[in-house]
Design an enzyme around this catalytic site. Structure first.
Site, PDB file in Angstrom:
ATOM      1  N   LYS A  85      10.890 -14.443 -13.157  1.00 33.10           N
ATOM      2  CA  LYS A  85      10.570 -13.263 -13.995  1.00 33.10           C
ATOM      3  C   LYS A  85       9.430 -13.587 -14.940  1.00 33.10           C
ATOM      4  CE  LYS A  85      11.941 -10.734 -12.353  1.00 33.10           C
ATOM      5  NZ  LYS A  85      12.801 -10.635 -11.222  1.00 33.10           N
ATOM      6  N   HIS A 124      15.317 -36.273 -12.768  1.00 33.72           N
ATOM      7  CA  HIS A 124      14.669 -36.816 -11.571  1.00 33.72           C
ATOM      8  C   HIS A 124      13.191 -36.430 -11.491  1.00 33.72           C
ATOM      9  CE1 HIS A 124      18.493 -38.273 -10.127  1.00 33.72           C
ATOM     10  NE2 HIS A 124      19.022 -37.088 -10.403  1.00 33.72           N
ATOM     11  N   LYS A 166       5.517  -4.065  -4.922  1.00 35.82           N
ATOM     12  CA  LYS A 166       6.976  -3.946  -4.945  1.00 35.82           C
ATOM     13  C   LYS A 166       7.608  -4.224  -3.583  1.00 35.82           C
ATOM     14  CE  LYS A 166      10.816  -2.899  -7.026  1.00 35.82           C
ATOM     15  NZ  LYS A 166      11.309  -3.945  -7.924  1.00 35.82           N
ATOM     16  N   TRP A 189      -2.901  -2.497  -1.612  1.00 37.61           N
ATOM     17  CA  TRP A 189      -2.650  -3.921  -1.868  1.00 37.61           C
ATOM     18  C   TRP A 189      -3.474  -4.629  -0.801  1.00 37.61           C
ATOM     19  CZ3 TRP A 189      -0.609  -8.268   0.570  1.00 37.61           C
ATOM     20  CH2 TRP A 189      -0.264  -9.322  -0.286  1.00 37.61           C
ATOM     21  N   GLU A 207       6.007 -14.114 -12.973  1.00 38.18           N
ATOM     22  CA  GLU A 207       5.396 -12.965 -12.305  1.00 38.18           C
ATOM     23  C   GLU A 207       4.859 -11.911 -13.276  1.00 38.18           C
ATOM     24  OE1 GLU A 207       7.804 -10.595  -9.592  1.00 38.18           O
ATOM     25  OE2 GLU A 207       9.570 -10.916 -10.815  1.00 38.18           O
ATOM     26  N   CYS A 250       0.843  -1.185   0.000  1.00 40.70           N
ATOM     27  CA  CYS A 250       0.000   0.000   0.000  1.00 40.70           C
ATOM     28  C   CYS A 250       0.884   1.242   0.000  1.00 40.70           C
ATOM     29  CB  CYS A 250      -0.944   0.113   1.192  1.00 40.70           C
ATOM     30  SG  CYS A 250      -2.094  -1.242   1.332  1.00 40.70           S
ATOM     31  N   ARG A 270       3.501   0.008  -5.033  1.00 38.87           N
ATOM     32  CA  ARG A 270       3.300  -0.612  -3.715  1.00 38.87           C
ATOM     33  C   ARG A 270       1.982  -1.372  -3.609  1.00 38.87           C
ATOM     34  NH1 ARG A 270       6.836   1.436  -0.066  1.00 38.87           N
ATOM     35  NH2 ARG A 270       5.532   0.641   1.601  1.00 38.87           N
ATOM     36  N   GLU A 276      15.749 -17.457 -11.226  1.00 40.75           N
ATOM     37  CA  GLU A 276      15.357 -16.061 -11.403  1.00 40.75           C
ATOM     38  C   GLU A 276      14.653 -15.868 -12.752  1.00 40.75           C
ATOM     39  OE1 GLU A 276      14.942 -13.570  -9.686  1.00 40.75           O
ATOM     40  OE2 GLU A 276      15.055 -11.841 -11.008  1.00 40.75           O
ATOM     41  N   ASN A 287      -1.078   1.827   5.803  1.00 42.57           N
ATOM     42  CA  ASN A 287      -0.308   0.787   5.117  1.00 42.57           C
ATOM     43  C   ASN A 287       0.144  -0.196   6.195  1.00 42.57           C
ATOM     44  OD1 ASN A 287       1.627  -0.716   3.730  1.00 42.57           O
ATOM     45  ND2 ASN A 287       3.193   0.869   3.934  1.00 42.57           N
ATOM     46  N   GLY A 288      -0.343  -1.425   6.143  1.00 49.48           N
ATOM     47  CA  GLY A 288       0.052  -2.412   7.152  1.00 49.48           C
ATOM     48  C   GLY A 288      -1.119  -3.288   7.534  1.00 49.48           C
TER      49      GLY A 288
HETATM   50  C1  AGP Z   1      10.966 -10.044  -7.815  1.00 49.24           C
HETATM   51  O1  AGP Z   1      10.820  -9.674  -9.114  1.00 49.24           O
HETATM   52  C2  AGP Z   1       9.954  -9.686  -6.872  1.00 49.24           C
HETATM   53  N1  AGP Z   1       9.107  -8.687  -7.190  1.00 49.24           N
HETATM   54  C3  AGP Z   1      10.113 -10.151  -5.447  1.00 49.24           C
HETATM   55  O2  AGP Z   1      10.412 -11.507  -5.475  1.00 49.24           O
HETATM   56  C4  AGP Z   1      11.139  -9.411  -4.560  1.00 49.24           C
HETATM   57  O3  AGP Z   1      12.431  -9.702  -4.980  1.00 49.24           O
HETATM   58  C5  AGP Z   1      10.913  -9.833  -3.100  1.00 49.24           C
HETATM   59  O4  AGP Z   1       9.641  -9.445  -2.715  1.00 49.24           O
HETATM   60  C6  AGP Z   1      11.954  -9.279  -2.166  1.00 49.24           C
HETATM   61  O5  AGP Z   1      11.926  -7.889  -2.148  1.00 49.24           O
HETATM   62  P1  AGP Z   1      13.092  -7.045  -1.527  1.00 49.24           P
HETATM   63  O6  AGP Z   1      14.310  -7.304  -2.325  1.00 49.24           O
HETATM   64  O7  AGP Z   1      12.628  -5.636  -1.620  1.00 49.24           O
HETATM   65  O8  AGP Z   1      13.269  -7.504  -0.107  1.00 49.24           O
END
Ligand code: AGP
Length: 617
Positions: A494, A513, A612, A75, A497, A2, A27, A490, A101-102
């Protein structure tokens, strides 16, 4: 998660708050809302499910005047994203308006108590409970708003960054934080104030900012200095005004279609900025104040434990290879969310490294607190300056990647690896594991990485062509070995997501396996097969895919002939040391996911359900 923002001053609040919300949309973007109070004390509240652009459309058909405003981009945690659950939330009297936010964990108990006192609720949110609790406390204690907020918050369990005002007074905002960030921008002579989850909403108006610490509450009143107090013991906190280094250009798209694409292309500079002043290749030294000042701890470490989430966890996995290979230090890489609840064994001579782009990830923050409570020395690798994790760790190094706005991490990943590479090389040399000549060679080679990334980015259109072929695939496998196993993970993250294609990353040899059962003529398999990284073994794995008709997209070292003959597509990367190869192999995988997501019509910068910075558990 948020984003919250607020303005109080002499300008029109609406454009400041709405633009601020757009900058904070990374956010969360399930719903958005704004409240404005005009000169005649008219209160205009607009909120809607959806994005800030939807809110804008609604608000701009109505009255948007007023010099006091609060905004929120959500969010969802409590309650589905709909108009009622959107913030701002108003107390039963209609006088208090809040954005939050929280999460208030004990909201249900408080709600039940308030219901017995006759309060009613329009939404399912914890935030509406909080604003009514504040109203009730204010009534019972017949006190000012700041005091009521303070008392109410001592009864709350959870995490929050809040901004609240009384619509019958147009000169005061109360803000408070516990676990979620809050920045206050101060205008000239205290004639205007800005509040936001980060400083981006107000950088064009002021460079003077105050970041609240946990358990702090600030009373912001026009025409006078901010007053900050500790929520629990009421002690006065000195106001520490910092000068913002952020500029507008850094948070704009700069001609790119998406922030993600811009951030992918920023990597040569971001990597360079990360090692600038630290990697002195000509002198043959690595200078890192935060490591140098704690060098005995690093050199005597029995073990390094890395805690992180998501992409940062993948950077941690790369670091495992780096520290073990270059410095011969045993490493364990932990999901912060598991580590924090596992009663882990941590010894005095262990070093904990916490990696986080945002510096606000709740699980990573909790893992740090746990490690500290067990006596460990905790070192942070963060991008956001002044973030909670940067402040909570004993020491640390910033990545200096600049703001990363696309929800999918790109430059954060490569710059985290850059910092961890510097530390591993330095320790390897000091421990005598890397001779001076090998060390110097590594430094020279690392110094070439930004130029190599720059070159690599030129193959963007080749990758676009490959993306066009596989954009409709329902699944995708990513394989890599050694240093490039985490890169496979990774790459898969990517793709899933931002394009919503199901993707899995595996160590290439693990394929036989289980995952091999998935391979048929419809399965694209991205294989990282760099020359120095168990090449022959990976080539055998590629053959195994080929004989099952899988479609192979291979990332190979420039000039490769063998894989070229087997693979359906090859993407060449410049030659480098295997230890540095993740800094290169990652780039085509980022571009591949980006183009596939764009072709599928996905919202690349704001993928569904994500945010984010993940400030909730
Ligand atoms: C990756 O593309 C993400 N959006 C997510 O996995 C992110 O890396 C994770 O939430 C950790 O965030 P941070 O690095 O801000 O702690």
């Amino acid at each position: 998660m948020c984003g919250i923002t607020s303005y109080l001053g002499y300008r029109d609040a609406y454009p400041i708050v709405i633009n601020g919300l757009q900058r904070l949309e990374y956010r969360g973007y399930d719903s958005a809302g704004i409240v404005l109070v005009d000169d005649e004390y008219n209160v205009n509240l607009y909120k809607t499910k959806g994005k800030v652009s939807d809110l804008k459309e609604i608000a701009e058909k109505n009255n948007t005047s007023g010099c006091m405003g609060l905004g929120h981009t959500r969010w969802a945690t409590h309650g589905i994203p709909n108009n009622e659950n959107s913030h701002p939330h108003t107390s039963n009297s209609g006088n208090l308006v809040i954005v939050h936010n929280g999460i208030i964990e004990n909201y249900d108990t408080i709600k039940k108590e308030l219901l017995t006192r006759g309060y009613t609720f329009k939404s399912e949110t914890d935030t509406e409970v909080l604003v009514n609790l504040i109203e009730e406390v204010k009534k019972q204690n017949n006190c000012k708003l700041g005091k009521a907020v303070q008392i109410a918050l001592t009864n709350v369990v959870g995490a929050y960054a809040i901004a609240i005002f009384d619509v019958t007074k147009k000169d005061e905002i109360i803000v408070a934080r516990l676990g979620s960030p809050i920045a206050i921008g101060i205008g000239e002579d205290n004639k205007e104030f800005f509040v936001a989850s980060d400083a981006s909403p107000f950088i064009e108006y002021t460079k003077d900012a105050v970041y609240l610490d946990d358990e702090e509450l600030a009373i912001i009143k026009l025409g006078r200095d901010i007053r900050i107090r500790k929520i629990n013991d009421d002690s006065v906190v000195e106001t520490n005004v910092q000068e913002l280094k952020l500029n507008l250009e850094q948070i704009e798209k700069g001609g790119y279609e998406h922030f993600m694409l811009k951030e992918i292309h920023e990597q040569p500079k971001a990597i360079l900025d990360t090692y600038r002043g630290r990697l002195l290749a000509d002198k043959g030294i690595i200078k890192m104040g935060s490591v140098d000042n704690n060098i005995a701890k690093f050199l005597n470490a029995n073990r390094i434990i890395i805690v992180a989430c998501g992409t940062s966890w993948h950077a941690g996995l790369v670091a495992e290879y780096l520290f073990e290979d270059l410095a011969r230090i045993p490493v364990e890489v932990e999901y912060a969310s598991e580590f924090r609840y596992r009663n882990p064994v941590i010894n005095k001579n262990d070093i904990v490294i916490a990696i986080s782009q945002s510096g606000e990830t709740a699980d990573t923050l909790a893992a740090i607190k746990l490690a500290k409570s067990k006596g460990a020395f905790v070192f942070g690798v963060c991008n956001v300056v002044g973030s909670s994790i940067a402040r909570e760790t004993h020491s640390g190094a910033y990545t200096h990647a600049g703001p990363e706005i696309g929800v999918a991490s790109t430059k954060a990943f490569t710059t985290q690896i850059t910092i961890l590479t510097l530390i591993a090389l330095k320790l390897g040399n000091l421990k005598g594991e890397l001779s001076n000549s090998v060390f110097h060679h590594y430094l020279q080679e690392l110094n070439l990485i930004p130029a190599k990334v720059e070159n690599l980015l030129k193959i963007n259109s080749e990758i676009e062509n490959i993306a066009a072929i596989y954009k409709d695939a329902p699944n995708c496998l990513y394989l890599g070995r050694g240093y490039n196993f985490p890169v496979a993970l990774e790459g898969a993250l990517k793709l899933k997501e931002i394009s919503y294609i199901h993707a899995e990353g595996y160590p290439a040899a693990e394929m036989k396996h289980g995952p091999i059962a998935l391979i048929d003529e419809f399965m694209p398999v991205v294989v990282i097969a760099t020359k120095k990284g168990h090449y022959d073994k990976v080539v055998s794995n590629i053959q195994e895919i080929k004989s099952r008709n899988g479609k192979i997209i291979a990332i190979v070292t420039k000039g490769d002939i063998t894989v070229k003959e087997i693979a359906d597509h090859i993407i060449e990367i410049p030659e480098t040391e295997e230890a540095f190869s993740p800094l290169l192999t990652t780039i085509p995988l980022q571009l591949l996911s980006y183009h596939i997501a764009v072709m599928r019509g996905c919202n690349v910068d704001q993928p569904r359900n994500l945010a984010k910075s993940v400030t909730v558990e």
